[in-house]
Scaffold this motif. Structure first.
Motif, mmCIF file in Angstrom:
data_model
loop_
_atom_site.group_PDB
_atom_site.id
_atom_site.type_symbol
_atom_site.label_atom_id
_atom_site.label_comp_id
_atom_site.label_asym_id
_atom_site.label_seq_id
_atom_site.Cartn_x
_atom_site.Cartn_y
_atom_site.Cartn_z
ATOM 1 N N ALA A 168 1.042 -56.380 -75.758
ATOM 2 C CA ALA A 168 1.648 -56.539 -74.374
ATOM 3 C C ALA A 168 1.154 -57.173 -73.146
ATOM 4 O O ALA A 168 1.660 -57.934 -72.488
ATOM 5 N N GLY A 169 -0.415 -56.861 -73.120
ATOM 6 C CA GLY A 169 -1.327 -57.630 -72.130
ATOM 7 C C GLY A 169 -1.102 -57.028 -70.737
ATOM 8 O O GLY A 169 -1.461 -57.646 -69.714
ATOM 9 N N LEU A 170 -0.040 -56.008 -70.351
ATOM 10 C CA LEU A 170 0.271 -55.513 -69.405
ATOM 11 C C LEU A 170 0.533 -53.943 -69.506
ATOM 12 O O LEU A 170 0.619 -53.399 -70.370
ATOM 13 N N GLU A 171 -0.425 -53.230 -68.338
ATOM 14 C CA GLU A 171 -0.510 -51.854 -68.375
ATOM 15 C C GLU A 171 0.977 -51.256 -68.672
ATOM 16 O O GLU A 171 1.831 -51.777 -68.105
ATOM 17 N N SER A 172 1.008 -49.916 -69.220
ATOM 18 C CA SER A 172 2.192 -49.148 -69.444
ATOM 19 C C SER A 172 3.079 -49.052 -68.296
ATOM 20 O O SER A 172 2.516 -48.944 -66.971
ATOM 21 N N THR A 173 4.242 -49.009 -68.453
ATOM 22 C CA THR A 173 5.168 -48.534 -67.246
ATOM 23 C C THR A 173 4.774 -46.928 -67.051
ATOM 24 O O THR A 173 4.654 -46.208 -67.855
ATOM 25 N N ILE A 174 4.960 -46.565 -65.795
ATOM 26 C CA ILE A 174 4.810 -45.255 -65.732
ATOM 27 C C ILE A 174 5.858 -44.567 -64.877
ATOM 28 O O ILE A 174 6.501 -45.153 -63.864
ATOM 29 N N ILE A 175 6.438 -43.522 -65.108
ATOM 30 C CA ILE A 175 7.423 -42.639 -64.559
ATOM 31 C C ILE A 175 7.118 -41.194 -64.432
ATOM 32 O O ILE A 175 6.287 -40.799 -65.189
ATOM 33 N N GLY A 176 7.546 -40.691 -63.417
ATOM 34 C CA GLY A 176 7.262 -39.256 -63.302
ATOM 35 C C GLY A 176 8.335 -38.376 -62.838
ATOM 36 O O GLY A 176 9.457 -39.024 -62.318
ATOM 37 N N LYS A 177 8.302 -37.283 -63.284
ATOM 38 C CA LYS A 177 9.391 -36.325 -63.268
ATOM 39 C C LYS A 177 9.344 -35.722 -61.579
ATOM 40 O O LYS A 177 8.684 -35.483 -60.982
ATOM 41 N N THR A 178 10.686 -35.911 -61.346
ATOM 42 C CA THR A 178 11.108 -35.258 -59.881
ATOM 43 C C THR A 178 11.792 -34.177 -59.931
ATOM 44 O O THR A 178 12.312 -33.874 -61.337
ATOM 45 N N GLU A 179 12.225 -33.733 -58.945
ATOM 46 C CA GLU A 179 12.914 -32.444 -59.043
ATOM 47 C C GLU A 179 14.442 -32.475 -59.660
ATOM 48 O O GLU A 179 14.735 -31.700 -60.645
ATOM 49 N N ASP A 180 15.020 -33.626 -59.535
ATOM 50 C CA ASP A 180 16.157 -33.914 -60.318
ATOM 51 C C ASP A 180 16.364 -35.257 -61.197
ATOM 52 O O ASP A 180 17.393 -35.757 -61.448
ATOM 53 N N GLY A 181 15.294 -35.828 -61.515
ATOM 54 C CA GLY A 181 15.200 -37.088 -62.101
ATOM 55 C C GLY A 181 14.067 -37.490 -62.418
ATOM 56 O O GLY A 181 12.933 -36.875 -62.877
ATOM 57 N N TRP A 182 13.713 -39.107 -62.429
ATOM 58 C CA TRP A 182 12.576 -39.556 -62.683
ATOM 59 C C TRP A 182 12.234 -40.521 -61.499
ATOM 60 O O TRP A 182 13.020 -41.261 -60.957
ATOM 61 N N ALA A 183 11.001 -40.990 -61.036
ATOM 62 C CA ALA A 183 10.594 -41.974 -60.325
ATOM 63 C C ALA A 183 9.702 -42.965 -61.126
ATOM 64 O O ALA A 183 9.132 -42.669 -61.773
ATOM 65 N N LEU A 184 10.160 -44.094 -60.746
ATOM 66 C CA LEU A 184 9.182 -45.351 -61.297
ATOM 67 C C LEU A 184 7.903 -45.421 -60.447
ATOM 68 O O LEU A 184 7.893 -45.712 -59.210
ATOM 69 N N LEU A 185 6.810 -44.947 -61.169
ATOM 70 C CA LEU A 185 5.465 -45.199 -60.339
ATOM 71 C C LEU A 185 4.616 -46.608 -60.456
ATOM 72 O O LEU A 185 3.887 -46.872 -59.813
ATOM 73 N N ARG A 186 5.052 -47.365 -61.712
ATOM 74 C CA ARG A 186 4.506 -48.516 -61.894
ATOM 75 C C ARG A 186 5.372 -49.124 -62.946
ATOM 76 O O ARG A 186 5.623 -48.693 -63.949
ATOM 77 N N PRO A 187 5.798 -50.591 -62.431
ATOM 78 C CA PRO A 187 6.713 -50.962 -63.576
ATOM 79 C C PRO A 187 5.772 -51.640 -64.738
ATOM 80 O O PRO A 187 4.398 -51.870 -64.530
ATOM 81 N N GLY A 188 6.321 -51.856 -65.622
ATOM 82 C CA GLY A 188 5.645 -52.477 -67.023
ATOM 83 C C GLY A 188 6.283 -52.698 -68.103
ATOM 84 O O GLY A 188 7.307 -53.162 -67.832
ATOM 85 N N PRO A 189 5.823 -52.887 -69.316
ATOM 86 C CA PRO A 189 6.432 -53.462 -70.414
ATOM 87 C C PRO A 189 7.909 -52.794 -70.792
ATOM 88 O O PRO A 189 8.732 -53.558 -71.168
ATOM 89 N N ILE A 190 7.933 -51.315 -70.508
ATOM 90 C CA ILE A 190 9.287 -50.938 -70.824
ATOM 91 C C ILE A 190 9.958 -50.944 -69.208
ATOM 92 O O ILE A 190 9.548 -50.618 -68.519
#
Ligand code: TXA
Ligand code: MG
Length: 311
Positions: A168-190
């Motif tokens: 992939a050559g690019l670090e992973s996508t990071i998402i974090g659990k919030t109270e009512d869903g998810w937040a994108l912390l770092r865009p990435g291959p997914i």
């Protein structure tokens, strides 16, 4: 060093030392996540501010459940995207065996299951989760080959398990659990497009979720970098994409996946004393292009060497 085997790597980790190993995204600088002294060696070698949490790598979703709270909708994401380049930031379990240094004192832990047979084999051989940031000194480009790791650390280079260039050559996508869903912390291959059918709309990080590593100077080359350039200033190198050929191209056919896989390799190549600066052709802002532009924006912001703020 290139003869390091999975068993050797696991033995070194078991003894409380670090090794560099390949994942499908970038090379990681690995330590036993349950051993704070081993994890400290990562921070020391990277010269990384201690408040910056590390991603913990597991061999499968079942192992993640020992570390973090996995609700039904989280399980669906693991089923769909693991093994693969998706990191989930989730609440630590009370009895989580991962040391607090790895998660920098946060109540959450970033976990992912890498899609690379060698890294999963090492995790299985060790029998413990592995903390691994990208295997580069703080503020330098992420390594996508064993040679990058060796160049980055020089004489300090750890033993390296060589798995060839990262896919992939690019670090992973990071998402974090919030109270009512998810937040994108770092865009990435997914991509956001891949995720949103399952996650619902992805929020931008709020005060309840922090991404302390998302600092402007994270991906800094040693010379100025400018984006959306169609030609290079005198003495600069032009990194092309699609119709803009450049001196070197991220993808001559304008393919974003190819560009992502080439990104750090090409930036390493461009980041040479012979070049006064690095001009990069416009990259479309959709799909993987979002993550590529994110990394380039950081590289453009961080070149001045504000590395004490970088991870
Ligand atoms: O593809 C990858 O994710 C690579 C390979 C080696 O797996 N690893 C990687 O790690 O990119 P690193 O340490 O360079 O970046 C981890 C990012 C940092 O920005 C860090 O702040 C964030 O993840 N992070 C880790 N744990 C977190 C947490 N509990 N809360 C918020 N952010 C977290
Ligand atoms: Mg990194």
């Amino acid at each position: 060093m290139s003869s390091l085997s999975v068993e050797n790597a696991a033995a070194i980790l078991s003894a409380g030392d670090v090794v560099a190993l390949p994942t499908e995204t970038v090379y990681g600088l690995a330590a036993d996540a349950t051993d704070d002294r081993a994890v400290a060696k990562i921070y020391a070698l990277k010269d990384r501010p201690a408040f910056n949490p590390l991603i913990v790598h597991v061999a499968d979703a079942a192992s993640a459940k020992d570390l973090v709270v996995v609700e039904q909708h989280t399980h669906i994401l693991m089923d769909r995207f693991w093994p693969g380049p998706l990191t989930l930031v989730l609440p630590r379990k009370e009895a989580c065996p991962v040391g607090h240094l790895a998660s920098a004192g946060l109540k959450t832990l970033g976990v992912r299951c890498p899609d690379h047979a060698l890294s999963r084999a090492v995790i299985r051989a060790l029998g413990k989760p592995i903390a691994a940031p990208s295997a580069n000194p703080s503020g330098k480009l992420s390594p996508t080959t064993a040679a990058h790791v060796r160049e980055g650390f020089g004489k300090q280079a750890p033993p390296i398990l060589d798995g060839g260039p990262c896919r992939a050559g690019l670090e992973s996508t990071i998402i974090g659990k919030t109270e009512d869903g998810w937040a994108l912390l770092r865009p990435g291959p997914i991509t956001v497009e891949d995720l949103q059918p399952l996650t619902g709309p992805l929020a931008t990080p709020g005060p309840d979720i922090t991404a302390p590593g998302q600092l402007a100077s994270h991906y800094a080359p040693s010379r100025p970098l400018r984006m959306t350039m169609t030609e290079a200033p005198e003495g600069w190198v032009l990194v092309g994409f699609g119709p803009i050929a450049g001196d070197v191209s991220l993808s001559a056919s304008g393919n974003l996946e190819e560009a992502a896989a080439n990104l750090f390799l090409v930036l390493h190549e461009a980041d040479r004393p012979a070049h006064a600066g690095i001009a990069v052709a416009p990259i479309p802002a959709h799909g993987l292009g979002l993550a590529i532009n994110d990394r380039l924006t950081r590289a453009a912001a961080g070149w001045r060497g504000d590395h004490d703020a970088a991870i």
